[in-house]
Design a protein around this motif. Structure first.
Motif, PDB file in Angstrom:
ATOM      1  N   UNK A   1       0.849  -1.200   0.000  1.00  0.00           N
ATOM      2  CA  UNK A   1       0.000   0.000   0.000  1.00  0.00           C
ATOM      3  C   UNK A   1       0.883   1.248   0.000  1.00  0.00           C
ATOM      4  N   UNK A   2       1.710   1.427  -1.028  1.00  0.00           N
ATOM      5  CA  UNK A   2       2.632   2.568  -0.995  1.00  0.00           C
ATOM      6  C   UNK A   2       1.907   3.901  -1.185  1.00  0.00           C
ATOM      7  N   UNK A   3       2.449   4.924  -0.552  1.00  0.00           N
ATOM      8  CA  UNK A   3       1.977   6.290  -0.744  1.00  0.00           C
ATOM      9  C   UNK A   3       3.094   7.051  -1.460  1.00  0.00           C
ATOM     10  N   UNK A   4       2.777   8.172  -2.102  1.00  0.00           N
ATOM     11  CA  UNK A   4       3.851   8.947  -2.739  1.00  0.00           C
ATOM     12  C   UNK A   4       4.958   9.350  -1.753  1.00  0.00           C
ATOM     13  N   UNK A   5       4.572   9.794  -0.564  1.00  0.00           N
ATOM     14  CA  UNK A   5       5.573  10.160   0.439  1.00  0.00           C
ATOM     15  C   UNK A   5       6.384   8.967   0.905  1.00  0.00           C
ATOM     16  N   UNK A   6       5.711   7.851   1.089  1.00  0.00           N
ATOM     17  CA  UNK A   6       6.400   6.636   1.495  1.00  0.00           C
ATOM     18  C   UNK A   6       7.372   6.150   0.440  1.00  0.00           C
ATOM     19  N   UNK A   7       6.995   6.292  -0.826  1.00  0.00           N
ATOM     20  CA  UNK A   7       7.909   5.912  -1.916  1.00  0.00           C
ATOM     21  C   UNK A   7       9.163   6.782  -1.893  1.00  0.00           C
ATOM     22  N   UNK A   8       8.993   8.077  -1.641  1.00  0.00           N
ATOM     23  CA  UNK A   8      10.149   8.986  -1.597  1.00  0.00           C
ATOM     24  C   UNK A   8      11.083   8.616  -0.440  1.00  0.00           C
ATOM     25  N   UNK A   9      10.515   8.318   0.707  1.00  0.00           N
ATOM     26  CA  UNK A   9      11.321   7.897   1.854  1.00  0.00           C
ATOM     27  C   UNK A   9      12.072   6.616   1.511  1.00  0.00           C
ATOM     28  N   UNK A  10      11.390   5.699   0.871  1.00  0.00           N
ATOM     29  CA  UNK A  10      12.012   4.418   0.510  1.00  0.00           C
ATOM     30  C   UNK A  10      13.076   4.600  -0.568  1.00  0.00           C
ATOM     31  N   UNK A  11      12.840   5.488  -1.531  1.00  0.00           N
ATOM     32  CA  UNK A  11      13.855   5.768  -2.556  1.00  0.00           C
ATOM     33  C   UNK A  11      15.120   6.332  -1.905  1.00  0.00           C
ATOM     34  N   UNK A  12      14.962   7.292  -0.995  1.00  0.00           N
ATOM     35  CA  UNK A  12      16.123   7.885  -0.323  1.00  0.00           C
ATOM     36  C   UNK A  12      16.870   6.835   0.496  1.00  0.00           C
TER      37      UNK A  12
ATOM     38  N   UNK B   1       9.938   2.131 -14.030  1.00  0.00           N
ATOM     39  CA  UNK B   1      10.093   3.298 -14.915  1.00  0.00           C
ATOM     40  C   UNK B   1       9.204   4.470 -14.472  1.00  0.00           C
ATOM     41  N   UNK B   2       8.062   4.149 -13.862  1.00  0.00           N
ATOM     42  CA  UNK B   2       7.166   5.201 -13.357  1.00  0.00           C
ATOM     43  C   UNK B   2       7.791   5.986 -12.207  1.00  0.00           C
ATOM     44  N   UNK B   3       8.829   5.432 -11.595  1.00  0.00           N
ATOM     45  CA  UNK B   3       9.457   6.082 -10.447  1.00  0.00           C
ATOM     46  C   UNK B   3      10.759   6.794 -10.796  1.00  0.00           C
ATOM     47  N   UNK B   4      11.104   6.870 -12.072  1.00  0.00           N
ATOM     48  CA  UNK B   4      12.365   7.520 -12.433  1.00  0.00           C
ATOM     49  C   UNK B   4      12.349   9.019 -12.120  1.00  0.00           C
ATOM     50  N   UNK B   5      11.255   9.715 -12.413  1.00  0.00           N
ATOM     51  CA  UNK B   5      11.202  11.142 -12.068  1.00  0.00           C
ATOM     52  C   UNK B   5      11.267  11.350 -10.556  1.00  0.00           C
ATOM     53  N   UNK B   6      10.463  10.602  -9.766  1.00  0.00           N
ATOM     54  CA  UNK B   6      10.610  10.752  -8.313  1.00  0.00           C
ATOM     55  C   UNK B   6      12.007  10.376  -7.812  1.00  0.00           C
ATOM     56  N   UNK B   7      12.642   9.378  -8.414  1.00  0.00           N
ATOM     57  CA  UNK B   7      13.994   8.988  -7.993  1.00  0.00           C
ATOM     58  C   UNK B   7      14.983  10.129  -8.237  1.00  0.00           C
TER      59      UNK B   7
END
Length: 163
Positions: free
Chosen positions: A76-87, A118-124
């Protein structure tokens, strides 16, 4: 936690149950080579706990978040959670590799996004920009430091002066 031989997975695949205690399972969408690298980083960090707990704790946290075992549930990822996980993934992968090594932002996107990486490349790249602003990492292109916000094409991430 006891041996994984004593562990059972819940039917939904989200948790391991060991000696009656439930632990969040690793995100099964992480590519095997990257999963193994993160597990190796987690084990190295855990070995450090007794001798240098202050250095070990953030390493353990980053590895666990990158693996999906802490933070937002991977199912159940959230946009904020994805950013935390990417970092966390960027930091964990760079910690595990040689000090002069680099990673591609796609490595973090593959860990967090699975087949939809690929959908996460911009957030990454946005997360990398934030880490670069904080001097945690530097962004390189063709071996030269660049501004990730203006760089086009492939980039690499390396440890920064504030590492």
């Amino acid at each position: 936690m006891s041996s994984r031989d004593d562990a059972t997975m819940t039917e939904d695949g989200r948790y391991l149950v060991v000696a009656g205690r439930r632990w969040r399972a690793t995100d099964p969408a992480i590519p095997e080579a990257l999963r193994q690298e993160l597990v190796n980083e987690l084990m190295a960090a855990r070995r450090l706990v007794r001798s240098d707990p202050e250095a070990a704790r953030p390493r353990v946290q980053d590895a666990k978040v990158a693996l999906g075992e802490r933070g937002d549930p991977w199912w159940e990822p959230t946009p904020g959670g994805r950013r935390v996980r990417l970092a966390a993934t960027i930091r964990a992968l760079l910690r595990h590799r040689d000090p002069d090594a680099t990673i591609c932002p796609s490595d973090a996107a593959r860990v967090v996004g699975g087949e939809s990486w690929r959908d996460l490349m911009d957030p990454a790249r946005e997360v990398a920009a934030g880490l670069a602003r904080d001097d945690v990492i530097v962004v390189r292109q063709h071996g030269e430091d660049v501004d990730v916000t203006t760089a086009t094409g492939p980039i690499r991430l390396a440890r920064g002066p504030g590492w």
